[in-house]
Design a protein around this motif. Sequence first.
Motif, PDB file in Angstrom:
ATOM      1  N   MET A   1       0.836  -1.193   0.000  1.00 34.33           N
ATOM      2  CA  MET A   1       0.000   0.000   0.000  1.00 34.33           C
ATOM      3  C   MET A   1       0.871   1.243   0.000  1.00 34.33           C
ATOM      4  O   MET A   1       1.837   1.332   0.750  1.00 34.33           O
ATOM      5  N   ASN A   2       0.542   2.206  -0.871  1.00 35.45           N
ATOM      6  CA  ASN A   2       1.262   3.469  -0.925  1.00 35.45           C
ATOM      7  C   ASN A   2       1.108   4.211   0.398  1.00 35.45           C
ATOM      8  O   ASN A   2      -0.001   4.480   0.843  1.00 35.45           O
ATOM      9  N   GLN A   3       2.252   4.573   1.032  1.00 40.83           N
ATOM     10  CA  GLN A   3       2.207   5.208   2.348  1.00 40.83           C
ATOM     11  C   GLN A   3       2.253   6.736   2.284  1.00 40.83           C
ATOM     12  O   GLN A   3       2.379   7.393   3.318  1.00 40.83           O
ATOM     13  N   THR A   4       2.161   7.298   1.088  1.00 42.30           N
ATOM     14  CA  THR A   4       2.093   8.751   0.981  1.00 42.30           C
ATOM     15  C   THR A   4       0.693   9.227   1.381  1.00 42.30           C
ATOM     16  O   THR A   4      -0.296   8.515   1.212  1.00 42.30           O
ATOM     17  N   PHE A   5       0.632  10.442   1.912  1.00 42.44           N
ATOM     18  CA  PHE A   5      -0.636  10.985   2.390  1.00 42.44           C
ATOM     19  C   PHE A   5      -1.424  11.566   1.229  1.00 42.44           C
ATOM     20  O   PHE A   5      -0.906  12.338   0.419  1.00 42.44           O
ATOM     21  N   ASP A   6      -2.706  11.183   1.142  1.00 43.42           N
ATOM     22  CA  ASP A   6      -3.599  11.686   0.099  1.00 43.42           C
ATOM     23  C   ASP A   6      -4.860  12.231   0.767  1.00 43.42           C
ATOM     24  O   ASP A   6      -5.522  11.506   1.524  1.00 43.42           O
ATOM     25  N   ILE A   7      -5.184  13.487   0.515  1.00 43.58           N
ATOM     26  CA  ILE A   7      -6.287  14.137   1.212  1.00 43.58           C
ATOM     27  C   ILE A   7      -7.633  13.499   0.878  1.00 43.58           C
ATOM     28  O   ILE A   7      -8.510  13.368   1.736  1.00 43.58           O
ATOM     29  N   HIS A   8      -7.819  13.089  -0.380  1.00 41.80           N
ATOM     30  CA  HIS A   8      -9.086  12.461  -0.761  1.00 41.80           C
ATOM     31  C   HIS A   8      -9.246  11.114  -0.069  1.00 41.80           C
ATOM     32  O   HIS A   8     -10.330  10.793   0.467  1.00 41.80           O
ATOM     33  N   ARG A   9      -8.179  10.340  -0.040  1.00 40.96           N
ATOM     34  CA  ARG A   9      -8.228   9.031   0.626  1.00 40.96           C
ATOM     35  C   ARG A   9      -8.427   9.203   2.134  1.00 40.96           C
ATOM     36  O   ARG A   9      -9.123   8.415   2.780  1.00 40.96           O
ATOM     37  N   PHE A  10      -7.819  10.256   2.689  1.00 34.11           N
ATOM     38  CA  PHE A  10      -7.991  10.541   4.113  1.00 34.11           C
ATOM     39  C   PHE A  10      -9.444  10.886   4.430  1.00 34.11           C
ATOM     40  O   PHE A  10      -9.991  10.443   5.442  1.00 34.11           O
ATOM     41  N   ALA A  11     -10.092  11.667   3.570  1.00 37.04           N
ATOM     42  CA  ALA A  11     -11.504  12.015   3.779  1.00 37.04           C
ATOM     43  C   ALA A  11     -12.374  10.769   3.743  1.00 37.04           C
ATOM     44  O   ALA A  11     -13.314  10.629   4.542  1.00 37.04           O
ATOM     45  N   GLU A  98      -2.889   8.150   7.424  1.00 31.83           N
ATOM     46  CA  GLU A  98      -4.308   8.468   7.205  1.00 31.83           C
ATOM     47  C   GLU A  98      -5.195   7.757   8.225  1.00 31.83           C
ATOM     48  O   GLU A  98      -6.150   8.345   8.746  1.00 31.83           O
ATOM     49  N   LYS A  99      -4.875   6.513   8.527  1.00 36.23           N
ATOM     50  CA  LYS A  99      -5.647   5.774   9.532  1.00 36.23           C
ATOM     51  C   LYS A  99      -5.474   6.398  10.913  1.00 36.23           C
ATOM     52  O   LYS A  99      -6.432   6.527  11.677  1.00 36.23           O
ATOM     53  N   TYR A 100      -4.247   6.778  11.212  1.00 31.15           N
ATOM     54  CA  TYR A 100      -3.968   7.376  12.516  1.00 31.15           C
ATOM     55  C   TYR A 100      -4.677   8.718  12.680  1.00 31.15           C
ATOM     56  O   TYR A 100      -5.352   8.954  13.688  1.00 31.15           O
ATOM     57  N   LEU A 101      -4.521   9.607  11.716  1.00 33.35           N
ATOM     58  CA  LEU A 101      -5.143  10.926  11.809  1.00 33.35           C
ATOM     59  C   LEU A 101      -6.665  10.830  11.820  1.00 33.35           C
ATOM     60  O   LEU A 101      -7.337  11.639  12.462  1.00 33.35           O
ATOM     61  N   SER A 102      -7.206   9.847  11.134  1.00 27.61           N
ATOM     62  CA  SER A 102      -8.657   9.662  11.135  1.00 27.61           C
ATOM     63  C   SER A 102      -9.160   9.349  12.547  1.00 27.61           C
ATOM     64  O   SER A 102     -10.136   9.949  13.019  1.00 27.61           O
ATOM     65  N   SER A 103      -8.479   8.427  13.242  1.00 26.59           N
ATOM     66  CA  SER A 103      -8.873   8.087  14.611  1.00 26.59           C
ATOM     67  C   SER A 103      -8.691   9.262  15.555  1.00 26.59           C
ATOM     68  O   SER A 103      -9.540   9.536  16.406  1.00 26.59           O
ATOM     69  N   LEU A 104      -7.585   9.996  15.387  1.00 25.90           N
ATOM     70  CA  LEU A 104      -7.310  11.126  16.279  1.00 25.90           C
ATOM     71  C   LEU A 104      -8.319  12.253  16.080  1.00 25.90           C
ATOM     72  O   LEU A 104      -8.885  12.774  17.054  1.00 25.90           O
ATOM     73  N   LEU A 105      -8.578  12.634  14.840  1.00 29.76           N
ATOM     74  CA  LEU A 105      -9.491  13.744  14.578  1.00 29.76           C
ATOM     75  C   LEU A 105     -10.926  13.395  14.962  1.00 29.76           C
ATOM     76  O   LEU A 105     -11.671  14.256  15.440  1.00 29.76           O
ATOM     77  N   LEU A 106     -11.318  12.147  14.753  1.00 30.85           N
ATOM     78  CA  LEU A 106     -12.673  11.743  15.136  1.00 30.85           C
ATOM     79  C   LEU A 106     -12.834  11.834  16.657  1.00 30.85           C
ATOM     80  O   LEU A 106     -13.889  12.251  17.154  1.00 30.85           O
ATOM     81  N   ASN A 107     -11.790  11.477  17.394  1.00 33.00           N
ATOM     82  CA  ASN A 107     -11.837  11.608  18.852  1.00 33.00           C
ATOM     83  C   ASN A 107     -11.907  13.064  19.268  1.00 33.00           C
ATOM     84  O   ASN A 107     -12.723  13.447  20.113  1.00 33.00           O
TER      85      ASN A 107
END
Length: 270
Positions: A1-11, A98-107
């Motif tokens: 899996m590509n580990q670069t950050f993508d804003i659309h995939r993060f959303a 992206e997985k990490y920031l998703s969990s953090l921001l949702l919290n």
Amino acid sequence: MNQTFDIHRFALMLRFDAAEKGRNYLMMAGVLVFCILAMMLPITQSSEPSEFLRILHFGALFMIALFGGSLYTSTSFSQYSDQSNGIAALMIPASRLEKYLSSLLLNLAFVVPFLIFFWQLHYWTIDYANTLLPSGGTGYGYIPKELFEYTTCCYLIIHASVFLGSIYFKKFAYIKTAVVVIAFGSALAYFNYSMAIKFASKPSKFLAYPLSGWKVWFYTEEGMERPKYFAGFYHIRFSETMEYAMQGFAVWLAVMLWICAYYQMKEREI
């Protein structure tokens, strides 16, 4: 899996996490809001001053500091707690960041507004309750500013600690994290207690929270030869610079715990 950050995939990842955990978060928020309202609104229904109703606000603050963020945060990485869900979570086509920031921001989307809601409700209920009291009497006072700042810092640190614990411990993460935090807090409180006893020459009474100022009382003793010391009250506070430094330390500690959680997630093994 590509580990670069993508804003659309993060959303998309954020929407996925919201769909998976949003319902549980809303249910927990409903329970906490109900408890807060039950403890803070009765003061607006009485036209007579009540010390018990005022103390309930402090009880609500204590409950918020302990559970306001930790209940949400304890399930931040629950998808990695067992093998079946963990493998599925790792296979989601999103980078680790992206997985990490998703969990953090949702919290944080639940934790931060909840704290703001408590303080706004506190100020409103106190102001409204004071309008019901007889004119000329002593009205209710707000929770002291120093306690507001202290509990806000504790709230942030508790959230970050539980956030790290939710990914560090594979089973019973909330309980194990609570044990570690309570043990560390108890050791820090004991050290602070020992320092207060030593430097204040065994005061009659004192109030001292870790990393905060001291409130010290001296009472005259029966049969004591004066002027051994005079009865009095002393409030030993940090300088303004030190207060900012302590608040900055709390923010720095929370950020470090968040970073540790990210690296722990990168090394997670199912």
